[in-house]
Each structure stands twice: as structure tokens, then as C-alpha cells.
Design an enzyme around this catalytic site. Sequence first.
Site, PDB file in Angstrom:
ATOM      1  N   ASP A   1      43.353  34.148  38.505  1.00 17.37           N
ATOM      2  CA  ASP A   1      43.377  34.809  37.215  1.00 17.37           C
ATOM      3  C   ASP A   1      43.679  33.729  36.178  1.00 17.37           C
ATOM      4  O   ASP A   1      44.482  32.842  36.428  1.00 17.37           O
ATOM      5  CB  ASP A   1      44.478  35.881  37.239  1.00 17.37           C
TER       6      ASP A   1
ATOM      7  N   ASP B   1      47.736  42.469  38.230  1.00 24.80           N
ATOM      8  CA  ASP B   1      46.748  42.150  39.241  1.00 24.80           C
ATOM      9  C   ASP B   1      47.027  42.827  40.578  1.00 24.80           C
ATOM     10  O   ASP B   1      46.361  42.528  41.570  1.00 24.80           O
ATOM     11  CB  ASP B   1      46.686  40.632  39.454  1.00 24.80           C
TER      12      ASP B   1
END
Lengths: 719, 125
Positions: A411, A614
Site C-alpha cells: 500500500d 487494509d
Amino acid sequence: MPPIDLENVGIAPAPPALESEPDAASEQDAQDRAQAEEYASLRRKAIGSGIVGAIAMVLSMPLMSAGSHHGSAADPLVEWSMRFLDPIVRTAFPRLYAWDAAALKYVLLALTLGIVVWAGGSIYRQAWRAFRHRMANMDTLIATGAGAALLYSAAVTVAPNFFLRHGVQPEVYYEAVVMILALVLAGSALESRARGQTSSALRAMLSLQPAEARVLHNGVELDIPAASVRPGDVVLVRPGERIPVDGLVVEGKSAVDESMLTGEAVPVEKSAGDRVIGGAINRLGSLRYTATAVGSASVLAQIVKLMREAQASRAPMQKLADRISAVFVPVVISIAIATFMGWALLAPEAGLVRALTAAVAVLIIACPCAVGLAVPTAVTVAIGNGAQRGVLFKGGEAIERLSQVDAVLLDKTGTITEGRPSVTGIYPAEGWSESGILGVAAAVEKHSEHALAEAVVGAAAQRELNVPEARGFRAIPGVGARAMVAGRSVSIGNEKSVDPDTTIPASLLAAAERSASEGQTPLIVAVDGRVAGYIAVADVVKPSSAAAIGELKKLGLALTMLTGDRRATAEKVAGAVGIDRVISGVLPEGKVEQVKRQQAEGRAVAMVGDGVNDAPALAQANAGLAMASGSGIAGEAADVTLMRSGLDAAVVAVKLARRTVRIMRQNLLWSFLYNVIGIPIAAGVLYPATGMLLSPVFAGVAMALSSVSVVGNSLRLRQ
Amino acid sequence: MITTWLILAAGAAAIAWVNWYFFLAPKSAAGARTGVGGVQEVDVVVEGGYSPSVIRVEAGKPFRLTFDRREKSPCSDELVIGEFGVRRFLKPFEKTVIEFTPDRAGAFEFACGMNMLRGRIEVES
């Protein structure tokens, strides 16, 4: 200082720990004490029986040199060593050879019985208890093996004529019984000590918790037990002291060494508003902070809890070992009986003694412990080592899964970049200095809650600027903010925050456009309606990211960056850190889709992100690595929690996982091969071809070394 | 000749007995008693093994396992229930209480740290 009555000063004593949830420290203490006692006792017994074994060896010389005329000493190793020892003993103790053989045998029987009871007693007791539960363990094998040798020797001693009548030489091998016990005990002692070392990291973690804390109570400094600190208490820490509990700094400035908790090598600067973690060492300055989390809610307690749970978990690789150790002992006993039968039936001329020796060697050499210890010790040591370097594995399965990963999704925000904006450039107009515009801008932004404002205020604080007071603050959503600073009207924001007619110098305009094209946000600062300059703000790449990404590539991992940003911005960041594959414009909920897509391509995917946004993608990935946020340890979704925000922690995790799995494989292979090769040799399969026989004493040496070598191999993971 | 048959018969019988005794003979099993507040309780004696070694409980109800360790053999000093993330040190000659609520049905092993001593928790829904 007289003890303070905590109740009277209004500080509640620590609540008693629930019986079913003892604190980890006291449990570890109890375990350490038990282990130390056990080691001392095993050592004493091993040394004692070793000495008696040597005496028994000397006493056996006259018997064996008499027996060797018949060419059938019971134990090949003893037979071999006798060739050296016999002449020496003969010279040193000539009168020993004049003793009556029967009397010598009785002396040896007494010595051996003494050792079996004193040193071997616990082995026999444990074997018996297990037997009653229809269980069999290593003690069962040793007790049976040594017991068979002892019983046979005793029978020969008491009724030699019975054996002579049946054509069997009345030989004894008491010295072998004593030596086997000495070796097994020595092996257990070494194993016990090595096993204790596998949890040294957990012990080190537990010792980080200081016993006392200095709190400010009604204006008085009090030293109270750290366990009595309550959230909200004001805690004082001097240079060189350990931070007693987690908290938020109120006052003071210092560098704090958090390396033992996060693996972050460089001390972290702390000032008002920063978090401190209990267990870290305060280096230079004094800090005053408010306690936030204490006891089981603290970061340290969570780390310890996670470590203990992880060490309790069983790795999938363990399954095979489990299946083997479940049937191991009864199968080995069966093989030993078959060995005896084989010798008695196929080589009756070798004598009953050979058959018995081979069967005993089988029982002694077989080592279920090496099989049982192969995987768990590696898992325990790896989890400890990881924790000390800021990598918390959820368990053996997490380690195995991470070791198999061949693709990594990263990410962008918060993983590759800092995750919060900071000032990347200041472009003053003529007549202004960098600190000049930063100062007035910070004066306005101090009152704002916008994320970009925080960056401006932070930059001013970092430069230790004297930020003037602002009055009449007004935020204009979607535009910026304005206020009066030192009698002048100051505005900060995007292009809409200044009058459209305001002239902007060409050089500034170019700088602003360049910043924007690089994915930065230019903020215009205007004073009294005239542009004073630009401040460029961006979420910057973490200093460690590029190097860590290089390392991950070197490990053969295919890297992909995920971000919600526009393509241009995303590619700038990816280019800066060296990632070739970028997927931009991904919404938070789209990350799971990306993980699934790569998995569909047949890849084993690791996802690196933060534990909150996430979480679904972390759970979907073959291995989810979550960066811990300041306050605590990421949640359920992550297989691995990275205690520091640098991506280098991910490199540590992957390398450690791969090394651990390699060590597990070595251990399993070694312990299987050891038994698969050792047991047949002990049974005498090599005898027909090579005449080689394994002495039960040598079997004892091999057995003692096999489990120690497995634990020793696992301990290599400490480095 | 007679000796040969004797050795064969005795050996085969010994092997058969060893395998029957350790693998096939029934193990001691016990169901949980229900104590105060609906907590299911089972006491397990730890002495060279676990007795009872098979424990039956119901899923979804709190479960209190008391391990009464009557020895200091290092073999039994750790108790692991991998499925429920339990690893506990059992103090010698003391009782150790472990509490959890089995949230799913199935058979779950509990074992010593090295998986030599084993028992089973059978959770019924």
C-alpha cells in the site's frame, strides 16, 4: 524513604491477577526456576553416574579380560576400549585381577543398582506413570533398554550356573547400564539448558517492564509500583530511565531508544504530543507524560501476549512430526523385540547376549525428542528473534506462509510514504525569507485542524521558529484559512484563497506548477493581499523505503504498489523507490480484489499495509503484514505485525521466515534420518556385511547428541 | 526347533501386546460437570500423562479445565492447546486453571510442549 500507603494517597493497588490469567512475568519466572532446578539436578546425576560408570569400567576389566578369551564380550565399544584400558588397569590395580569374579559381579551389581535408583529413579518413575496412562515416551525407551541390560546382568550374577548349563557365557555389562544412564542424563541436561535458551527473547521482553514509576500526585513526586499507575496519571521520566508505562508526552524533549520494542535502531525524538512506549529507554532529556495504557492494555503486554500465543501455535510442518511422535515409542519397542528375535533365530551361535545387546541398542538410540523438538524450538526462537527486531509473527503457520510468498502488494500511503503530509519546499517571493513565510503561515494554521495545516505547523516547530499569535481565525472550506497576525491579514490556501487579480511572480508560478506535477500540493501564502510565497506540502516517501524495496526485489519478490492516487502522482512515487508495477486509483475496498487477482495468477501474495484500512486485503493475502500504529498492535487480520513503520521491517520478516523454515526442514530431516539410519544400525543390519555392531553405550552418546543438536540448530535463529 | 517356535511365539505376542496396549486399548474419557454459572468443569490429573485424556464438552459454554500436576518431570511442564492458542506452564504439584469457551465443535488435541503426552477435547455442538 518510608513506604507510602498507596490507599491513603488515593492510588489503588494493582488488581489481583485472575487465577486463570497469571501475569506472564511470574509464569516465566516459575518456569525458569523449574528449568534451573531440573538442569542442576540432571547435571549432578549425570556427573555422579559418569564417575560411577568409570569405576564400573575399571572393575569390569578383570571380568572382561577373562571373558574375552571366549571372544564374546557383550559390548563392542567396551571390548575395543578394553584393549587400551586393560593393560593400564592391570598395572595400576594388579590385585583387582586376583579378586573372585563372582564377588566382583556382586560389587558391580550393588553399584549399578545404586545408580539406577539414585540417578535413574526419575526416569523409571516417569516411564511407569506414562505406562499407566497407556503412554510411552523417551523414558519408556531408556527404562526398558537399561532395565533389560540390568536384569540380564543380575540374573547372570545370581545364577551363573543356569546360563553355563545352557551354553551361555555368564557375562555382565553393568558398566554399560551406568554409562547409558550417565549419557542420557547428560543429554537431558544439555537439552534442558538449550530449551531454556529458546525463550530468552521472551524473558528479555518481560524484563523491559520497570518495577516502579514516578508519578506526580497532588503536586508531589511519588515512586509507586508501575502496576499501580492508572491511565491519566502524570508520569515523570529522567534521562537514562526506562519509560514505565505507555503515554502521551505533555512536556519536555528527549530522544527515546525504542529498539528493543520496535527494532528501530535510531533513538526517536519525542516532544509534546508524541507517544511513548513503556519499556523504552529515555536517553537525554526529561519527559513528563500522561499515562494512556497500563497493564495488559500496554504495547509491551500486547507484544508479550502475542509472542506467547505465537509460540503456542503449531506450524503445519509440525503435522508430520506429530504423526511420527504419536506412534514412535511403541513402534521402536516392537522393532527392538523383532531385533532380539532376529538375532536369536538367525544367529543363535552369537548368543543370547548379542541379541539382547542389539535390542538394547535399538531402544537407546531411538530418539523421539529430536523429532518432537525439531519444529517447535525453531518456531519459538524465530518468534523471539523477530520480536526483538520489531517483527511479531502470529505463529508458526504465519512464518511458513510468509516464507512461501513470491509476490508482495504494498500500500502506498503510510507504507511506502509517511502517511501524513509534510512540507517539502518553501518558495518565498521577493522580500520574504523561508522562515518568514513559514512563521506567519504557521501562526494561522495553528488554529486549523486540516491535515495540511498540521504539516505547516510541524515544519515551523521543527525549525524552532517563533510563531506569533494569530487573531480572528477563519477557515474557508475548500479554499484555505485566514487570520490577523501582528496586525496584518494573512491567508493560506489554494489559488482560490487569493484575489484573482493578484499578480503572481512568474518564477513562483513555475515552482508551484512543478510541485503540482510532482504530486505535491502548493499552498499560497498571502500577506495583506500580496503573495508572499508558496509552501509545497506532500506525503513524502519514508527514508528507508527505497533501500527496503531494493532488498525485497533481491529476495526475488514481484512488487506491486497500490494507491488511490492519480496515475501521475503514483508513478512518481513508484519511480522514486524503484517499483515497476503500479496500480493507481484503487479504492480501499478494491485492494482485496487486487490480492485475489494476483492469487488467481497462481502467486502466493503478501500484502503490506496498515492494520485498519487494509484489514480485508491483509486477511485475503497468503501473508498479511500490518504496520502497527502508534498506540497498539494491529488486529486479527495480520499474520505479521511490524512494530516500526519502516519497510525494512518487512525485509526482516521475509528473511527470518525463510531462514526459519529452512532450519525447520533441516531439523526434521536430520531427526528423521537419524532414527531411520540409527535404528537399523543398532539392530545390526550392517553386521552380516561388515561385521559392524553398535554398542548400547555408543547408542547412548548418539541419542544424547541428537536432540541437543536439533535445539542447537534452532538456536542459530537467535542471530 | 522348539526354541525357535518359542522365540517366534513369544516375540510376536510381545509385539502384539505392546501395540494393543499403547494404541488400541480404550483410553479414559470423561464428560464435563456443570458448575456454578453454567461453567463446564473438568479436572485432569497430570502424572506421566493426562487422566482423563479424552474430555467431552459442549460448544458455546464457558469451560474450565483444571490441571492437577502431580510430578515435576519436565515432560509435562508445558500444556499446549494449539487450536485455542493456549500455552501454559503447569507448576509442579499445583493446580493450573485454564478457561476458555470452545466456540466450535470438533476434536481438538491438547498436548505437552513436545507432543509426547496427548489428550483430546471433544467439543459437541
